[in-house]
Scaffold this motif. Structure first.
Motif, mmCIF file in Angstrom:
data_model
loop_
_atom_site.group_PDB
_atom_site.id
_atom_site.type_symbol
_atom_site.label_atom_id
_atom_site.label_comp_id
_atom_site.label_asym_id
_atom_site.label_seq_id
_atom_site.Cartn_x
_atom_site.Cartn_y
_atom_site.Cartn_z
ATOM 1 N N PRO A 42 44.182 -65.935 65.561
ATOM 2 C CA PRO A 42 42.935 -66.505 66.087
ATOM 3 C C PRO A 42 42.663 -65.999 67.492
ATOM 4 O O PRO A 42 43.560 -65.879 68.326
ATOM 5 C CB PRO A 42 43.200 -68.015 66.068
ATOM 6 N N SER A 43 41.400 -65.688 67.751
ATOM 7 C CA SER A 43 41.010 -65.165 69.058
ATOM 8 C C SER A 43 40.850 -66.310 70.054
ATOM 9 O O SER A 43 40.421 -67.420 69.708
ATOM 10 C CB SER A 43 39.703 -64.386 68.939
ATOM 11 N N LEU A 100 37.057 -58.247 66.342
ATOM 12 C CA LEU A 100 36.829 -58.133 64.903
ATOM 13 C C LEU A 100 36.168 -56.816 64.530
ATOM 14 O O LEU A 100 36.243 -56.393 63.374
ATOM 15 C CB LEU A 100 35.954 -59.304 64.419
ATOM 16 N N VAL A 101 35.513 -56.176 65.488
ATOM 17 C CA VAL A 101 34.843 -54.896 65.256
ATOM 18 C C VAL A 101 35.301 -53.932 66.341
ATOM 19 O O VAL A 101 35.431 -54.313 67.510
ATOM 20 C CB VAL A 101 33.303 -55.061 65.283
ATOM 21 N N VAL A 102 35.538 -52.693 65.947
ATOM 22 C CA VAL A 102 35.972 -51.679 66.913
ATOM 23 C C VAL A 102 34.781 -51.287 67.781
ATOM 24 O O VAL A 102 33.710 -50.958 67.255
ATOM 25 C CB VAL A 102 36.532 -50.442 66.185
ATOM 26 N N PRO A 103 34.910 -51.319 69.104
ATOM 27 C CA PRO A 103 33.785 -50.917 69.967
ATOM 28 C C PRO A 103 33.429 -49.456 69.752
ATOM 29 O O PRO A 103 34.290 -48.595 69.570
ATOM 30 C CB PRO A 103 34.317 -51.162 71.383
ATOM 31 N N THR A 104 32.140 -49.179 69.763
ATOM 32 C CA THR A 104 31.637 -47.820 69.570
ATOM 33 C C THR A 104 31.053 -47.296 70.869
ATOM 34 O O THR A 104 30.881 -48.030 71.845
ATOM 35 C CB THR A 104 30.567 -47.802 68.470
ATOM 36 N N ALA A 105 30.750 -45.996 70.856
ATOM 37 C CA ALA A 105 30.170 -45.375 72.046
ATOM 38 C C ALA A 105 28.751 -45.882 72.253
ATOM 39 O O ALA A 105 28.031 -46.205 71.298
ATOM 40 C CB ALA A 105 30.180 -43.857 71.906
ATOM 41 N N LYS A 106 28.351 -45.930 73.502
ATOM 42 C CA LYS A 106 27.018 -46.410 73.833
ATOM 43 C C LYS A 106 25.999 -45.340 73.470
ATOM 44 O O LYS A 106 26.074 -44.205 73.933
ATOM 45 C CB LYS A 106 26.942 -46.727 75.327
ATOM 46 N N SER A 107 25.075 -45.695 72.600
ATOM 47 C CA SER A 107 24.064 -44.731 72.156
ATOM 48 C C SER A 107 22.910 -44.707 73.146
ATOM 49 O O SER A 107 22.601 -45.705 73.803
ATOM 50 C CB SER A 107 23.551 -45.109 70.759
ATOM 51 N N GLY A 108 22.246 -43.565 73.233
ATOM 52 C CA GLY A 108 21.121 -43.431 74.156
ATOM 53 C C GLY A 108 19.842 -44.042 73.640
ATOM 54 O O GLY A 108 18.867 -44.187 74.370
#
Length: 362
Positions: free
Chosen positions: A140-141, A352-360
């Motif tokens: 649990p987070s 719970l979700v893998v962080p992704t790169a910031k899109s432009g």
């Protein structure tokens, strides 16, 4: 006197063969050594009727026996083949009494119709199916699913709370600006150059010539050193007095080194209580450092998730209204579509979700 004829009676006696007599004696000798003649033994001792295998009865039994297919016979357990024991046996948490009661209950149950004596079970029977797959329990987070924003982010906040939230938002933005300005500059891909004049080229050539002169001077010095090394060295003869003096000197140095070691050892023994206290202090400092590290990690997990991928978690900016946008009414509040983004950031923050790169794209 003349020779006798072969057809006379005396010649007959001389030509009589005695091979059958020799054979009889040899046979009697062999029989005596082997235990007796086989002709004198009764027939019951030489021959008997084998009644241990009655083929007719076996054929009758095989006719009435149920035929087993080859696929079923392969699945049956062979009682003559022993199973290979496992090197690591799984420890059962059940006690001996529980195992015994389970065995008794299993023996008391009637066998199902689908199950055979060999332990075969219908593979299409879904009743009592046990796949054996256990679901992994996720930790649990610490971060709640829905976080309550500070009161300054409300549509009608008080002046002090609004100023505090506004100051936090401004501090975050200024921190990003300072990090961008004061951070290390990237290496340029191309370096701008200028055209070199003829006079500058002349000076550059002169500089190169001076470097060549320095190198030639260094080479000459090295050659001189080599010649000096090549000169034959004159060895001086060492006398017996010099050898004795060197031996006494080396012996004296060894004695001094041993005395120094003994003195250092006695000094360390005297300082043993202080050394024990220092070790205790170091252990205490290590424990405090470890405790601080654990507390810092817990505090860090409250604000950001653990590192899951190559991209770090980028928290969303604080949704605070400007002083001009505060109207005090929900009807006059300007709408914005941030619900999906807020939920996605919440999933990233809880790990719970893998962080992704910031899109432009905005």
């Amino acid at each position: 006197m003349g020779k006798k004829a072969k057809s006379s009676k005396k010649a007959w006696r001389a030509n009589i063969s005695t091979e059958h007599i020799d054979d009889f004696f040899e046979k009697s000798t062999k029989d005596a050594l082997s235990g007796g003649s086989l002709t004198q033994l009764p027939s019951e001792s030489l021959f008997y009727v084998d009644k241990s295998r009655d083929l007719s009865v076996k054929r009758k039994i095989e006719k009435h026996r149920e035929k087993v297919l080859r696929c079923d016979s392969l699945l049956q357990r062979n009682p003559f083949v022993q199973a290979v024991p496992s090197s690591r046996q799984k420890k059962s948490k059940k006690t001996g009494k529980e195992v015994q009661t389970e065995k008794d209950s299993v023996q008391g149950r009637p066998k199902k119709d689908g199950a055979l004596d060999s332990g075969m079970v219908d593979i299409w029977d879904d009743k009592g199916e046990n796949t054996g797959k256990t679901k992994k329990k996720s930790k649990p987070s610490i971060i709640p699913a829905v976080e309550v924003e500070p009161p300054g982010c409300s549509f009608n906040p008080s002046f002090e709370s609004h100023q505090d939230s506004l100051a936090c938002a401004v501090a975050d933005e200024m921190q990003k600006i300072y990090r961008h300005e004061l951070g290390p500059k990237p290496v340029p891909l191309t370096v701008p150059g200028e055209v070199v004049d003829k006079e500058d080229v002349y000076f550059l050539e002169v500089d190169n010539g001076s470097e060549d002169d320095d190198q030639s001077i260094e080479n000459q010095d090295e050659d001189g050193d080599d010649e000096h090394e090549k000169r034959p060295s004159i060895t001086k003869k060492v006398t017996r007095v010099e050898l004795n003096r060197r031996a006494r000197r080396s012996k004296q140095l060894r004695a001094e080194a041993e005395a120094k070691k003994v003195k250092q050892l006695s000094k360390e023994i005297d300082f043993l209580p202080n050394i024990i206290q220092e070790i205790a202090k170091e252990d205490e400092e290590k424990q405090k450092r470890h405790l601080r590290r654990v507390v810092a990690k817990q505090e860090r997990l409250k604000s950001r998730p653990p590192r899951l991928g190559k991209h770090k978690f980028d928290p969303a900016p604080v949704q605070v209204l400007l002083s001009e946008e505060i109207t005090g009414s929900l009807l006059k509040l300007k709408g914005c579509s941030t619900l999906a983004r807020d939920r996605f950031k919440s999933l990233e923050k809880r790990g719970l979700v893998v962080p992704t790169a910031k899109s432009g794209r905005k």
